[in-house]
Design a protein around this motif. Structure first.
Motif, PDB file in Angstrom:
ATOM      1  N   HIS A  19      83.095  57.701  52.045  1.00 20.52           N
ATOM      2  CA  HIS A  19      84.389  57.956  51.398  1.00 20.52           C
ATOM      3  C   HIS A  19      85.227  58.914  52.245  1.00 20.52           C
ATOM      4  O   HIS A  19      86.392  58.638  52.570  1.00 20.52           O
ATOM      5  N   LYS A  20      84.626  60.035  52.620  1.00 16.15           N
ATOM      6  CA  LYS A  20      85.380  61.060  53.363  1.00 16.15           C
ATOM      7  C   LYS A  20      85.764  60.561  54.764  1.00 16.15           C
ATOM      8  O   LYS A  20      86.853  60.828  55.253  1.00 16.15           O
ATOM      9  N   LEU A  21      84.854  59.808  55.376  1.00 18.82           N
ATOM     10  CA  LEU A  21      85.147  59.309  56.726  1.00 18.82           C
ATOM     11  C   LEU A  21      86.297  58.299  56.697  1.00 18.82           C
ATOM     12  O   LEU A  21      87.125  58.257  57.611  1.00 18.82           O
ATOM     13  N   THR A  22      86.363  57.498  55.636  1.00 18.11           N
ATOM     14  CA  THR A  22      87.469  56.537  55.518  1.00 18.11           C
ATOM     15  C   THR A  22      88.804  57.271  55.467  1.00 18.11           C
ATOM     16  O   THR A  22      89.776  56.863  56.110  1.00 18.11           O
ATOM     17  N   ILE A  23      88.847  58.403  54.747  1.00 19.72           N
ATOM     18  CA  ILE A  23      90.098  59.175  54.674  1.00 19.72           C
ATOM     19  C   ILE A  23      90.392  59.792  56.045  1.00 19.72           C
ATOM     20  O   ILE A  23      91.538  59.815  56.500  1.00 19.72           O
ATOM     21  N   MET A  24      89.349  60.266  56.729  1.00 18.80           N
ATOM     22  CA  MET A  24      89.561  60.858  58.062  1.00 18.80           C
ATOM     23  C   MET A  24      90.129  59.838  59.056  1.00 18.80           C
ATOM     24  O   MET A  24      90.951  60.152  59.898  1.00 18.80           O
ATOM     25  N   PHE A  34      92.437  66.664  57.375  1.00 20.16           N
ATOM     26  CA  PHE A  34      91.449  66.236  58.374  1.00 20.16           C
ATOM     27  C   PHE A  34      90.449  67.371  58.644  1.00 20.16           C
ATOM     28  O   PHE A  34      89.235  67.157  58.676  1.00 20.16           O
ATOM     29  N   ARG A  35      90.975  68.592  58.820  1.00 21.06           N
ATOM     30  CA  ARG A  35      90.095  69.755  59.080  1.00 21.06           C
ATOM     31  C   ARG A  35      89.157  69.994  57.910  1.00 21.06           C
ATOM     32  O   ARG A  35      87.971  70.255  58.094  1.00 21.06           O
ATOM     33  N   ALA A 207      89.890  63.213  68.204  1.00 21.04           N
ATOM     34  CA  ALA A 207      89.525  64.154  67.138  1.00 21.04           C
ATOM     35  C   ALA A 207      90.198  65.515  67.343  1.00 21.04           C
ATOM     36  O   ALA A 207      90.635  66.136  66.371  1.00 21.04           O
ATOM     37  N   GLY A 208      90.294  65.969  68.593  1.00 23.10           N
ATOM     38  CA  GLY A 208      90.953  67.247  68.864  1.00 23.10           C
ATOM     39  C   GLY A 208      92.422  67.212  68.458  1.00 23.10           C
ATOM     40  O   GLY A 208      92.938  68.143  67.843  1.00 23.10           O
ATOM     41  N   ASP A 209      93.085  66.119  68.778  1.00 20.65           N
ATOM     42  CA  ASP A 209      94.499  65.976  68.411  1.00 20.65           C
ATOM     43  C   ASP A 209      94.661  65.894  66.894  1.00 20.65           C
ATOM     44  O   ASP A 209      95.597  66.461  66.325  1.00 20.65           O
ATOM     45  N   ARG A 210      93.755  65.175  66.235  1.00 14.50           N
ATOM     46  CA  ARG A 210      93.851  65.044  64.768  1.00 14.50           C
ATOM     47  C   ARG A 210      93.618  66.395  64.088  1.00 14.50           C
ATOM     48  O   ARG A 210      94.224  66.708  63.074  1.00 14.50           O
ATOM     49  N   LEU A 211      92.733  67.217  64.695  1.00 16.93           N
ATOM     50  CA  LEU A 211      92.429  68.538  64.122  1.00 16.93           C
ATOM     51  C   LEU A 211      93.576  69.505  64.295  1.00 16.93           C
ATOM     52  O   LEU A 211      93.900  70.275  63.401  1.00 16.93           O
ATOM     53  N   TYR A 212      94.153  69.497  65.507  1.00 20.16           N
ATOM     54  CA  TYR A 212      95.106  70.550  65.864  1.00 20.16           C
ATOM     55  C   TYR A 212      96.504  70.016  66.112  1.00 20.16           C
ATOM     56  O   TYR A 212      97.343  70.702  66.666  1.00 20.16           O
ATOM     57  N   LYS A 213      96.731  68.781  65.717  1.00 18.25           N
ATOM     58  CA  LYS A 213      98.042  68.120  65.771  1.00 18.25           C
ATOM     59  C   LYS A 213      98.682  68.219  67.160  1.00 18.25           C
ATOM     60  O   LYS A 213      99.860  68.542  67.290  1.00 18.25           O
ATOM     61  N   THR A 214      97.885  67.959  68.202  1.00 15.93           N
ATOM     62  CA  THR A 214      98.438  67.921  69.557  1.00 15.93           C
ATOM     63  C   THR A 214      99.257  66.637  69.683  1.00 15.93           C
ATOM     64  O   THR A 214      98.766  65.565  69.353  1.00 15.93           O
ATOM     65  N   PRO A 215     100.518  66.721  70.141  1.00 17.23           N
ATOM     66  CA  PRO A 215     101.332  65.495  70.203  1.00 17.23           C
ATOM     67  C   PRO A 215     100.796  64.507  71.242  1.00 17.23           C
ATOM     68  O   PRO A 215     100.133  64.884  72.176  1.00 17.23           O
TER      69      PRO A 215
END
Ligand code: URA
Length: 215
Positions: A19-24, A34-35, A207-215
């Motif tokens: 469930h949680k991975l689908t949302i991620m 995401f964090r 994953a790094g971009d999704r965590l820290y919103k790197t463009p």
């Protein structure tokens, strides 16, 4: 928990992790959620991965009587997130094992060779300790193998090394198992494959971009 074709790999395919991975994975999910989800996923994966930790007996007094309980020596555990996306996982393991020590391995991918180059390494004593190496995405397995090399060179034994990821590619598992057949790998999903840019398919992007919103 499901066993895979590699005996070193355990897939934590609980309804909660699915469930949680689908949302991620969903592009609609922003960095805050995401964090939070990565933290929660780490708790669930670490719950399974810590199953083999040894306990020792302690004598305690309950309000009713004296009894012998069991405790983990969490001072004998080291957590090593691989920079930078592994940072999103270490709080989760530290919540469960608050007296564990924390080390860091920083790796980047060489532009030409595509191989991991170490740019930062700070590892506490790992001799005779259980070591949890963290990286949400086990993609090519090159960084993962390099991180395990570093931890072994610091004195840890493969039998006490646990690699925790959220999503793994079959190519990455092949590579990590070939280089380090003595470690254990825990993941929430074994995805289909890598694409031509070494992203996991279907994966969740960077994953790094999704965590820290790197463009
Ligand atoms: N690293 C990521 O963040 N995502 C991938 O898909 C592969 C490696």
């Amino acid at each position: 928990m499901k066993k895979a074709k590699w005996e070193q790999l355990m897939i934590v395919d609980h309804p909660l992790t699915k469930h949680k991975l689908t949302i991620m994975r969903d592009t609609q999910t922003g960095p805050k959620e995401f964090r939070e989800l990565l933290y929660e996923m780490t708790l669930l994966i670490a719950y399974e991965a810590t199953y083999q930790l040894k306990t020792h007996e302690v004598s305690i007094e309950t309000p009713i009587c004296r009894m012998t309980g069991e405790k983990i020596e969490d001072k004998d555990v080291t957590i090593v997130p691989i920079l930078r996306a592994g940072l999103g996982m270490f709080e989760g393991v530290l919540t469960l094992l608050p007296n564990a020590s924390v080390g860091y391995v920083g790796l980047y991918r060489d532009h030409d060779t595509h191989l991991p180059i170490e740019y930062y390494c700070k590892i506490p004593t790992v001799q005779e300790k259980d070591v949890f190496i963290l990286d949400p995405m086990l993609a090519t397995g090159h960084s993962a193998s390099k991180a395990v090399d570093v931890i072994k060179q610091s004195g840890a034994t493969g039998e006490r090394i646990f690699f925790l990821s959220i999503i793994s590619a079959p190519e990455g598992i092949d590579e990590l198992v070939a280089n380090h057949p003595d470690i254990k790998i825990f993941t929430a999903s074994l995805d289909e494959r890598l694409n031509e840019r070494d992203y996991i398919v279907p994966g969740l992007g960077d994953a790094g971009d999704r965590l820290y919103k790197t463009p």
